[in-house]
Design a protein around this motif. Structure first.
Motif, PDB file in Angstrom:
ATOM      1  N   LEU A 530       0.832  -1.196   0.000  1.00 23.10           N
ATOM      2  CA  LEU A 530       0.000   0.000   0.000  1.00 23.10           C
ATOM      3  C   LEU A 530       0.871   1.252   0.000  1.00 23.10           C
ATOM      4  CD1 LEU A 530      -2.945   1.220   0.530  1.00 23.10           C
ATOM      5  CD2 LEU A 530      -2.270   1.204   2.948  1.00 23.10           C
ATOM      6  N   SER A 531       0.511   2.219  -0.829  1.00 25.87           N
ATOM      7  CA  SER A 531       1.160   3.529  -0.781  1.00 25.87           C
ATOM      8  C   SER A 531       0.078   4.588  -0.583  1.00 25.87           C
ATOM      9  CB  SER A 531       1.949   3.806  -2.061  1.00 25.87           C
ATOM     10  OG  SER A 531       1.109   3.847  -3.196  1.00 25.87           O
ATOM     11  N   VAL A 532       0.455   5.653   0.118  1.00 27.26           N
ATOM     12  CA  VAL A 532      -0.500   6.723   0.443  1.00 27.26           C
ATOM     13  C   VAL A 532       0.058   8.046  -0.091  1.00 27.26           C
ATOM     14  CG1 VAL A 532      -1.744   7.920   2.271  1.00 27.26           C
ATOM     15  CG2 VAL A 532      -1.173   5.496   2.533  1.00 27.26           C
ATOM     16  N   SER A 533      -0.757   8.767  -0.815  1.00 26.56           N
ATOM     17  CA  SER A 533      -0.364  10.069  -1.350  1.00 26.56           C
ATOM     18  C   SER A 533      -1.556  11.017  -1.286  1.00 26.56           C
ATOM     19  CB  SER A 533       0.120   9.930  -2.793  1.00 26.56           C
ATOM     20  OG  SER A 533      -0.948   9.544  -3.647  1.00 26.56           O
ATOM     21  N   ARG A 534      -1.387  12.222  -1.829  1.00 26.62           N
ATOM     22  CA  ARG A 534      -2.496  13.188  -1.871  1.00 26.62           C
ATOM     23  C   ARG A 534      -3.660  12.680  -2.709  1.00 26.62           C
ATOM     24  NH1 ARG A 534       0.629  18.990  -2.780  1.00 26.62           N
ATOM     25  NH2 ARG A 534       1.764  19.004  -0.772  1.00 26.62           N
ATOM     26  N   ASN A 535      -3.349  11.794  -3.616  1.00 25.18           N
ATOM     27  CA  ASN A 535      -4.383  11.239  -4.491  1.00 25.18           C
ATOM     28  C   ASN A 535      -5.144  10.081  -3.834  1.00 25.18           C
ATOM     29  OD1 ASN A 535      -3.658  13.039  -6.563  1.00 25.18           O
ATOM     30  ND2 ASN A 535      -2.026  11.656  -7.247  1.00 25.18           N
ATOM     31  N   GLY A 536      -4.739   9.738  -2.612  1.00 27.47           N
ATOM     32  CA  GLY A 536      -5.420   8.658  -1.912  1.00 27.47           C
ATOM     33  C   GLY A 536      -4.564   7.416  -1.777  1.00 27.47           C
ATOM     34  N   LEU A 537      -5.225   6.302  -1.554  1.00 23.61           N
ATOM     35  CA  LEU A 537      -4.534   5.022  -1.386  1.00 23.61           C
ATOM     36  C   LEU A 537      -4.337   4.328  -2.730  1.00 23.61           C
ATOM     37  CD1 LEU A 537      -6.444   3.515   1.686  1.00 23.61           C
ATOM     38  CD2 LEU A 537      -4.519   5.097   1.677  1.00 23.61           C
ATOM     39  N   LYS A 538      -3.198   3.660  -2.851  1.00 23.99           N
ATOM     40  CA  LYS A 538      -2.955   2.867  -4.046  1.00 23.99           C
ATOM     41  C   LYS A 538      -2.457   1.492  -3.646  1.00 23.99           C
ATOM     42  CE  LYS A 538      -0.422   2.666  -8.427  1.00 23.99           C
ATOM     43  NZ  LYS A 538       0.586   3.331  -9.304  1.00 23.99           N
ATOM     44  N   LEU A 539      -3.124   0.477  -4.136  1.00 23.08           N
ATOM     45  CA  LEU A 539      -2.712  -0.899  -3.863  1.00 23.08           C
ATOM     46  C   LEU A 539      -1.742  -1.368  -4.944  1.00 23.08           C
ATOM     47  CD1 LEU A 539      -6.126  -2.532  -2.864  1.00 23.08           C
ATOM     48  CD2 LEU A 539      -4.395  -1.510  -1.357  1.00 23.08           C
ATOM     49  N   HIS A 540      -0.658  -1.993  -4.512  1.00 21.33           N
ATOM     50  CA  HIS A 540       0.340  -2.531  -5.441  1.00 21.33           C
ATOM     51  C   HIS A 540       0.248  -4.051  -5.389  1.00 21.33           C
ATOM     52  CE1 HIS A 540       2.382   1.429  -5.899  1.00 21.33           C
ATOM     53  NE2 HIS A 540       1.894   1.608  -4.686  1.00 21.33           N
ATOM     54  N   MET A 541      -0.303  -4.610  -6.436  1.00 14.59           N
ATOM     55  CA  MET A 541      -0.546  -6.044  -6.488  1.00 14.59           C
ATOM     56  C   MET A 541       0.756  -6.812  -6.692  1.00 14.59           C
ATOM     57  SD  MET A 541      -3.690  -5.898  -5.914  1.00 14.59           S
ATOM     58  CE  MET A 541      -4.167  -7.617  -6.116  1.00 14.59           C
ATOM     59  N   PRO A 542       0.761  -8.121  -6.400  1.00 14.91           N
ATOM     60  CA  PRO A 542       1.960  -8.926  -6.639  1.00 14.91           C
ATOM     61  C   PRO A 542       2.405  -8.807  -8.092  1.00 14.91           C
ATOM     62  CG  PRO A 542       0.355 -10.174  -5.375  1.00 14.91           C
ATOM     63  CD  PRO A 542      -0.333  -8.923  -5.821  1.00 14.91           C
ATOM     64  N   PRO A 543       3.710  -8.844  -8.345  1.00 10.94           N
ATOM     65  CA  PRO A 543       4.189  -8.682  -9.723  1.00 10.94           C
ATOM     66  C   PRO A 543       3.708  -9.807 -10.623  1.00 10.94           C
ATOM     67  CG  PRO A 543       5.960  -9.425  -8.284  1.00 10.94           C
ATOM     68  CD  PRO A 543       4.810  -9.074  -7.397  1.00 10.94           C
ATOM     69  N   SER A 544       3.617  -9.489 -11.906  1.00 17.07           N
ATOM     70  CA  SER A 544       3.172 -10.490 -12.883  1.00 17.07           C
ATOM     71  C   SER A 544       4.309 -11.410 -13.309  1.00 17.07           C
ATOM     72  CB  SER A 544       2.597  -9.782 -14.114  1.00 17.07           C
ATOM     73  OG  SER A 544       3.587  -8.938 -14.704  1.00 17.07           O
ATOM     74  N   TYR A 545       5.471 -11.238 -12.715  1.00 16.25           N
ATOM     75  CA  TYR A 545       6.648 -12.056 -13.039  1.00 16.25           C
ATOM     76  C   TYR A 545       7.365 -12.382 -11.731  1.00 16.25           C
ATOM     77  CZ  TYR A 545       8.804  -7.494 -12.348  1.00 16.25           C
ATOM     78  OH  TYR A 545       9.185  -6.291 -11.820  1.00 16.25           O
ATOM     79  N   SER A 546       8.218 -13.374 -11.768  1.00 14.87           N
ATOM     80  CA  SER A 546       8.921 -13.810 -10.562  1.00 14.87           C
ATOM     81  C   SER A 546      10.237 -13.056 -10.392  1.00 14.87           C
ATOM     82  CB  SER A 546       9.201 -15.317 -10.628  1.00 14.87           C
ATOM     83  OG  SER A 546       7.991 -16.047 -10.637  1.00 14.87           O
ATOM     84  N   ILE A 547      10.456 -12.574  -9.182  1.00 20.33           N
ATOM     85  CA  ILE A 547      11.686 -11.841  -8.872  1.00 20.33           C
ATOM     86  C   ILE A 547      12.741 -12.854  -8.455  1.00 20.33           C
ATOM     87  CG2 ILE A 547      12.705  -9.981  -7.502  1.00 20.33           C
ATOM     88  CD1 ILE A 547       9.862  -8.897  -7.115  1.00 20.33           C
ATOM     89  N   VAL A 548      13.372 -13.418  -9.436  1.00 21.38           N
ATOM     90  CA  VAL A 548      14.371 -14.473  -9.250  1.00 21.38           C
ATOM     91  C   VAL A 548      15.251 -14.482 -10.488  1.00 21.38           C
ATOM     92  CG1 VAL A 548      12.879 -16.238 -10.277  1.00 21.38           C
ATOM     93  CG2 VAL A 548      14.671 -16.934  -8.686  1.00 21.38           C
ATOM     94  N   ILE A 549      16.467 -15.003 -10.366  1.00 17.28           N
ATOM     95  CA  ILE A 549      17.351 -15.102 -11.531  1.00 17.28           C
ATOM     96  C   ILE A 549      16.636 -15.894 -12.622  1.00 17.28           C
ATOM     97  CG2 ILE A 549      19.552 -15.981 -12.407  1.00 17.28           C
ATOM     98  CD1 ILE A 549      20.706 -15.607  -9.606  1.00 17.28           C
ATOM     99  N   GLN A 550      16.547 -15.297 -13.809  1.00 17.21           N
ATOM    100  CA  GLN A 550      15.854 -15.957 -14.915  1.00 17.21           C
ATOM    101  C   GLN A 550      16.776 -16.087 -16.127  1.00 17.21           C
ATOM    102  OE1 GLN A 550      11.850 -15.061 -15.915  1.00 17.21           O
ATOM    103  NE2 GLN A 550      11.293 -14.333 -13.867  1.00 17.21           N
TER     104      GLN A 550
END
Length: 588
Positions: A530-550
């Motif tokens: 979650l991030s909070v700014s003047r524009n309100g709350l924003k949800l950051h969903m899990p990435p669409s790719y794996s954060i691992v050596i590829q």
């Protein structure tokens, strides 16, 4: 009065087995500071004169001690009063504890622990010599503290002259020999300290030999036991011996971590062992996933080397490589270096869709093994039950009644994002945003401490109504006081295989218990931030790719680093490609 004094001393001797201890302590010269530090006390005389008891000794025996002695003696002369006997026993117990605390062995332990705390290796050796000359019997703890101090590289570096370091290292082996002579059993810490001493003397062979000897004592080596030998061989560019240590670790069910794998990777790169570099990159992928800056530098040095540009297949079977990628779950084929020529290496970023900013290749989402998920859930349940105990059973029953849920919210974390005081309005907005994302439009499960729903902002009438609403629809669980609520929200998210809203990085001791293999994969797939700014709350969903050596099917590699692992600073990736990569089906 002389008769009275004799009577008191005779009575005390009968009632206290520690009387002889206090009267037979050897006298040491007070001017010796080391002997004074060992707190060996000399009681010079006991003089009784009318109503005044003169007790002459070092300052550690106070007037309160004298009163205790008199009380014991007086109580022993009367066998009529039962309460006096009880009081005597209590005083005797206190004296026994005091005697044990002030015994030479206990005082030596305390002083050695202080030396360890403040890094005083020379003083510790002086205490050891003093104890030996006074005939004090050392135990395993005494010896291990001494060996630890002798083996500490930082202490040796700050000790000054090289000859002093050499003397300290030699004393370490001497102390171990005395330990064996005294027939004091060594443990894992003993051998690890000895291995460090051997490595400090530039003798990794001896360090490894000591690890092997642990088996004779039925001692299981730990990761730290292997470090001195492994790093010593790597430093001396001895690949055969370093790989042997690595094999011994694996055979002993000891998994190397990033520091060990990075050292082996650098060694393999330095001695131009391209196949081992490839193997170790795969092990880093499986064990570490994202690499630290020192490891990233080692990887960069490899791809920028001449050796790296000289290895690789010019032609390979595309269908076979694709089949291997699918079989291994995606992101890695394991068929060795593909392509030829000089590598292009850049630090770059990956967009939300998994596309590399540098080479435009798309990273993949690697599947999680269902069996690993079940094993992880079982392990988490066991750990949670051990630490939360009784209430956790209530929580499990509550989940059975009110579940399943499509999302779980770490209420305390969400309510405090960018806030000094807990913000129920912010939590409310996050709750209803997560509800909109739910396929069933069901309320997410909110985990909060009891104090969060009874104290402070919770007393506001509007917040009280909100809390009551959540309770009534079975969406709020209040964890008890003095209990870590992390176990609750993590267990619920794993139990229902659902999303978890929290900005907690999950890096502290609790999460380390879950291991560094499967847990990072699970977290990557399920954590919403979650991030909070003047524009309100924003949800950051899990990435669409794996954060691992590829590794892609054309041989290029993408290595995630730990640099910039937050919402405001994008993560840095190493992108290694070969512009001349070609592939032809049917060729090897």
């Amino acid at each position: 009065m002389t008769t009275l004094a004799s009577s008191l001393m005779s009575s005390f001797a009968k009632t206290s087995p520690f009387f002889l201890y206090f009267t037979k302590i050897p006298v040491f010269p007070c001017q010796n500071p080391l002997r004074a530090s060992l707190r060996t006390y000399s009681c010079r005389s006991i003089v009784f004169s009318k109503n005044i008891l003169k007790y002459s000794c070092n300052s550690y025996f106070s007037i309160h001690t004298v009163r205790y002695l008199c009380n014991v003696a007086s109580a022993a002369t009367s066998s009529v009063n039962a309460s006096s006997t009880s009081s005597s026993n209590k005083v005797s117990h206190k004296l026994r504890k005091k005697a044990l605390k002030e015994a030479p062995e206990s005082v030596l332990k305390y002083n050695l622990d202080m030396c360890s705390k403040y890094g005083q290796v020379v003083k510790a050796l002086e205490l050891y010599d003093e104890a030996r000359s006074n005939g004090i019997q050392l135990n395993q703890h005494h010896y291990n503290v001494l060996l630890y101090l002798c083996s500490s590289p930082s202490l040796l570096e700050t000790s000054g002259a090289n000859n002093l370091s050499s003397v300290v290292l030699s004393r370490g082996f001497e102390i171990f020999q005395q330990m064996m002579t005294d027939k004091v059993s060594p443990n894992e810490a003993t051998f690890t300290s000895l291995a460090r001493i051997a490595a400090a003397r530039d003798d990794p062979e001896m360090a490894f030999s000591l690890v092997k000897q642990m088996k004779d004592y039925h001692i299981a080596p730990r990761l730290r036991s292997y470090g001195p030998a492994l790093f010593g061989f790597c430093r001396k560019l001895m690949p055969k011996e370093a790989y042997e240590v690595d094999s011994h670790m694996l055979a002993s069910a000891v998994e190397p971590e990033e520091l060990e794998l990075s050292a082996l990777l650098k060694l393999s790169s330095d001695v131009k062992k391209a196949d081992k570099v490839y193997e170790l990159l795969h092990r880093l992928r499986r064990t570490v996933r994202q690499v630290s800056e020192p490891t990233a530098k080692v990887i960069e040095d490899w791809f920028n080397s001449e050796s790296a540009s000289e290895v690789g297949k010019k032609h390979w079977d595309v269908d076979k490589v694709r089949e291997c990628i699918v079989r291994r779950g995606g992101g890695w084929h394991g068929e060795g270096w593909l392509g030829s020529g000089k590598w292009k290496l850049v630090r770059t970023g990956i967009d939300d869709n998994g596309v590399c900013h540098s080479c435009a290749q798309k990273l993949v989402c690697i599947d999680i093994d269902p069996k690993e998920t079940e094993d992880f859930a079982s392990s988490l349940t066991k750990l949670a039950n051990q630490r939360v105990k009784a209430d956790f059973n209530n929580f499990q029953g509550w989940l059975e009644k009110h579940g399943p849920f499509d999302a779980v919210i770490d209420g305390a974390n969400v309510g405090l994002v960018n806030e000094r005081q807990f913000n129920f309005i912010q939590l409310k907005r996050a709750v209803y945003q997560m509800r909109e994302l739910s396929p069933s439009k069901k309320m997410p499960l909110i985990i909060l401490h009891k104090r969060r729903i009874t104290d402070g902002p919770a007393r506001n009438p509007n917040n009280m109504k909100l809390i009551e609403t959540w309770k009534n629809c079975g969406a709020l669980y209040a964890t008890p006081y003095s209990v870590n609520d992390d176990w609750y929200w993590l267990y619920a998210a794993v139990r229902f295989k659902c999303l978890l809203l929290t900005n907690d990085e999950m890096r502290d001791h609790l999460f380390q218990l879950l291991g560094n293999t499967f847990f990072p994969q699970w977290k990557e797939k399920h954590q919403v931030r979650l991030s909070v700014s003047r524009n309100g709350l924003k949800l950051h969903m899990p990435p669409s790719y794996s954060i691992v050596i590829q590794e892609s099917e054309n041989g290029s590699l993408h290595v995630p680093t730990t640099t910039g692992d937050d919402l405001e600073t994008p993560r840095e990736w190493l992108c290694a490609t070969r512009p001349t990569n070609t592939s032809m089906s049917g060729f090897e």
